[in-house]
Design a protein around this motif. Sequence first.
Motif, PDB file in Angstrom:
ATOM      1  N   UNK A 196      -0.293 -14.733   3.615  1.00 17.68           N
ATOM      2  CA  UNK A 196      -0.271 -16.091   3.093  1.00 17.68           C
ATOM      3  C   UNK A 196      -1.547 -16.319   2.304  1.00 17.68           C
ATOM      4  N   UNK A 197      -1.562 -17.380   1.506  1.00 20.69           N
ATOM      5  CA  UNK A 197      -2.687 -17.579   0.594  1.00 20.69           C
ATOM      6  C   UNK A 197      -3.991 -17.875   1.325  1.00 20.69           C
ATOM      7  N   UNK A 198      -3.928 -18.120   2.628  1.00 15.82           N
ATOM      8  CA  UNK A 198      -5.148 -18.343   3.403  1.00 15.82           C
ATOM      9  C   UNK A 198      -5.821 -17.038   3.804  1.00 15.82           C
ATOM     10  N   UNK A 199      -5.244 -15.898   3.421  1.00 20.04           N
ATOM     11  CA  UNK A 199      -5.847 -14.622   3.793  1.00 20.04           C
ATOM     12  C   UNK A 199      -5.440 -14.135   5.163  1.00 20.04           C
ATOM     13  N   UNK A 200      -4.415 -14.730   5.759  1.00 22.05           N
ATOM     14  CA  UNK A 200      -3.919 -14.328   7.072  1.00 22.05           C
ATOM     15  C   UNK A 200      -2.718 -13.403   6.883  1.00 22.05           C
ATOM     16  N   UNK A 201      -2.707 -12.276   7.575  1.00 20.20           N
ATOM     17  CA  UNK A 201      -1.579 -11.349   7.506  1.00 20.20           C
ATOM     18  C   UNK A 201      -0.603 -11.703   8.626  1.00 20.20           C
ATOM     19  N   UNK A 202       0.594 -12.102   8.238  1.00 20.98           N
ATOM     20  CA  UNK A 202       1.574 -12.542   9.236  1.00 20.98           C
ATOM     21  C   UNK A 202       2.677 -11.515   9.447  1.00 20.98           C
ATOM     22  N   UNK A 203       2.673 -10.428   8.664  1.00 20.46           N
ATOM     23  CA  UNK A 203       3.697  -9.410   8.850  1.00 20.46           C
ATOM     24  C   UNK A 203       3.289  -8.087   8.220  1.00 20.46           C
ATOM     25  N   UNK A 204       3.717  -6.989   8.822  1.00 19.30           N
ATOM     26  CA  UNK A 204       3.468  -5.647   8.293  1.00 19.30           C
ATOM     27  C   UNK A 204       4.680  -4.774   8.593  1.00 19.30           C
ATOM     28  N   UNK A 242       3.256   0.711   3.116  1.00 17.58           N
ATOM     29  CA  UNK A 242       3.008  -0.436   3.993  1.00 17.58           C
ATOM     30  C   UNK A 242       3.129  -1.717   3.175  1.00 17.58           C
ATOM     31  N   UNK A 243       3.952  -2.628   3.637  1.00 13.11           N
ATOM     32  CA  UNK A 243       4.125  -3.908   2.958  1.00 13.11           C
ATOM     33  C   UNK A 243       3.598  -5.017   3.861  1.00 13.11           C
ATOM     34  N   UNK A 244       2.644  -5.773   3.332  1.00 15.16           N
ATOM     35  CA  UNK A 244       1.979  -6.826   4.091  1.00 15.16           C
ATOM     36  C   UNK A 244       2.479  -8.188   3.629  1.00 15.16           C
ATOM     37  N   UNK A 245       2.717  -9.054   4.590  1.00 16.63           N
ATOM     38  CA  UNK A 245       3.070 -10.442   4.291  1.00 16.63           C
ATOM     39  C   UNK A 245       1.806 -11.267   4.471  1.00 16.63           C
ATOM     40  N   UNK A 258       0.854  -1.183   0.000  1.00 14.20           N
ATOM     41  CA  UNK A 258       0.000   0.000   0.000  1.00 14.20           C
ATOM     42  C   UNK A 258       0.889   1.231   0.000  1.00 14.20           C
ATOM     43  N   UNK A 259       0.678   2.086  -0.984  1.00 13.50           N
ATOM     44  CA  UNK A 259       1.360   3.373  -1.011  1.00 13.50           C
ATOM     45  C   UNK A 259       0.331   4.458  -0.703  1.00 13.50           C
ATOM     46  N   UNK A 260       0.503   5.125   0.429  1.00 14.81           N
ATOM     47  CA  UNK A 260      -0.363   6.248   0.760  1.00 14.81           C
ATOM     48  C   UNK A 260       0.303   7.522   0.254  1.00 14.81           C
ATOM     49  N   UNK A 261      -0.418   8.266  -0.570  1.00 13.79           N
ATOM     50  CA  UNK A 261       0.168   9.430  -1.216  1.00 13.79           C
ATOM     51  C   UNK A 261      -0.575  10.708  -0.849  1.00 13.79           C
ATOM     52  N   UNK A 262       0.125  11.797  -0.949  1.00 13.89           N
ATOM     53  CA  UNK A 262      -0.486  13.109  -0.738  1.00 13.89           C
ATOM     54  C   UNK A 262      -1.332  13.456  -1.963  1.00 13.89           C
ATOM     55  N   UNK A 263      -2.222  14.470  -1.851  1.00 15.43           N
ATOM     56  CA  UNK A 263      -3.048  14.841  -3.009  1.00 15.43           C
ATOM     57  C   UNK A 263      -2.241  15.172  -4.257  1.00 15.43           C
ATOM     58  N   UNK A 264      -0.990  15.637  -4.093  1.00 19.98           N
ATOM     59  CA  UNK A 264      -0.181  15.956  -5.269  1.00 19.98           C
ATOM     60  C   UNK A 264       0.668  14.784  -5.734  1.00 19.98           C
ATOM     61  N   UNK A 265       0.440  13.582  -5.150  1.00 14.83           N
ATOM     62  CA  UNK A 265       1.051  12.369  -5.688  1.00 14.83           C
ATOM     63  C   UNK A 265       2.305  11.885  -5.020  1.00 14.83           C
ATOM     64  N   UNK A 266       2.829  12.578  -3.995  1.00 15.93           N
ATOM     65  CA  UNK A 266       4.049  12.136  -3.336  1.00 15.93           C
ATOM     66  C   UNK A 266       3.750  11.033  -2.313  1.00 15.93           C
ATOM     67  N   UNK A 300       6.121  -0.818   7.894  1.00 19.42           N
ATOM     68  CA  UNK A 300       5.805   0.546   7.454  1.00 19.42           C
ATOM     69  C   UNK A 300       7.095   1.302   7.172  1.00 19.42           C
ATOM     70  N   UNK A 301       7.088   2.022   6.046  1.00 17.60           N
ATOM     71  CA  UNK A 301       8.267   2.807   5.660  1.00 17.60           C
ATOM     72  C   UNK A 301       7.846   4.241   5.381  1.00 17.60           C
TER      73      UNK A 301
END
Length: 448
Positions: A143-151, A138-141, A125-133, A153-154
């Motif tokens: 698994x194919x079962x739909x479980x989030x095992x890691x997050x 956020x990078x989510x890990x 997920x890239x959250x951007x300002x209205x001018x595009x920056x 943020x940068x």
Amino acid sequence: MIDEPPAETSSVRFFTSAALRPHEEVAGEMVHWLPRWITVEYTGKRPVCGVWQSAKGQRRVCWYARKRGEELVRAHLERYGDEPFWIIDLSTPDGPLTVIECERDGSARALRVWTFDEWHMPVREEERSPDGFVVITREYDCVHTGVVVGLTERRPGLPDVAHERPIRFPVPELAGEPYPCGRTITNDGPRLIEAIAQNQYQGRFYSAYQDGTTWKRGIATIATSRYAWPREIDPIVAFDAQDVAPLVKAGELVPRWRGNYPMFGVVEALPEGRSLDAIVADGPLELAEALSIAVQLAGVARRAHAEGLRLGAFRPELVYLHREETRWALSGVVPRGQAVIDATYSGEGIRVPPVFPCDFSSANDTEGLATLLWYALTGGHPYVAPAELRERRAWDDYGRGRARRQPWTGPPSIGPLLDRVLFESGPSPDFESFVSALVRQQMVLREP
């Protein structure tokens, strides 16, 4: 006279997410069974507007366009008033998805660019300002079962921040259905629509299938196998008798998971009424109705035994009951799925959700029926594992060896019989002797 081109027709279509991927489209007749869905208005082949909602009451108005415009904002205010909304850009169907999250007046609250993996799980997920920056990534890990095992943020110029589990599943409005992501049993077979219990090795789901022109609900059970469909499953899959849910489909789960081992499963028609699991959650059964159900289940098991099979389905989520006058009565058993799990994967997988800190996979039908009767009368299990075993992926000899015997809290008259079957050393009473003892208990209750 020159004929004018015909106006584009309008239509309404239904999907399981607002990303509108082709495999997510469903028939309108099954929408009320889904945990979440979106109703989308089309002009010709172009999506215009949709309302995403969930069975829990969540709601999201979604407009399909590449940018905000005065005309779109006016259309929204006219139709939905001061409700916030999203603008979703579908111009890159195989790439990242851009979403403008708008306030009720149309002003941009956030701009997000979502990237999904091959199973349509959100991974970036890239959250951007209205001018595009880019403001934050956020990078989510997932698994194919739909479980989030890691997050992770940068933020520009700052150290990465890693979050610990549990992590909330991101953007359910746009994500592929968390496991099984639109999968079916065999090509064009029944569709899995909602998880009842699952882990990454096995699962039980509600499914939807067509019987002629009518859509119906079923129970699907799947399990990982290292080999092709084991032949020992065939006899129990073919088993059909009174009070046994009809078989709808058996075969491989498709499309196949990217792992080396395929998943096989069966779909059985959903019996009427409610599962014993759901009923006991509201309170234990009375002794008379519990005995009646147990004797009816014994009749189903006898028919299996006559064909040289163990019923093996004395589990609270596989037994369905309906109201008959003032008591619960058996409406059907769903036995084949448990046979698939027993034959294709060793051990009873944890039930998620909820987790049973106990084991219902009895080696014989006498103990299985006694355990189910214990559960119906107490709401608990005769053996419960220590709390630290809840995260184990399956019950095994280690888990059974550490399970603690639970005190009997049900009607005193039936306690000694269940104690003999489940706890006393030596050979367990045979099935017919146990059932005869249950019938005698019924006769005592009927005496004036």
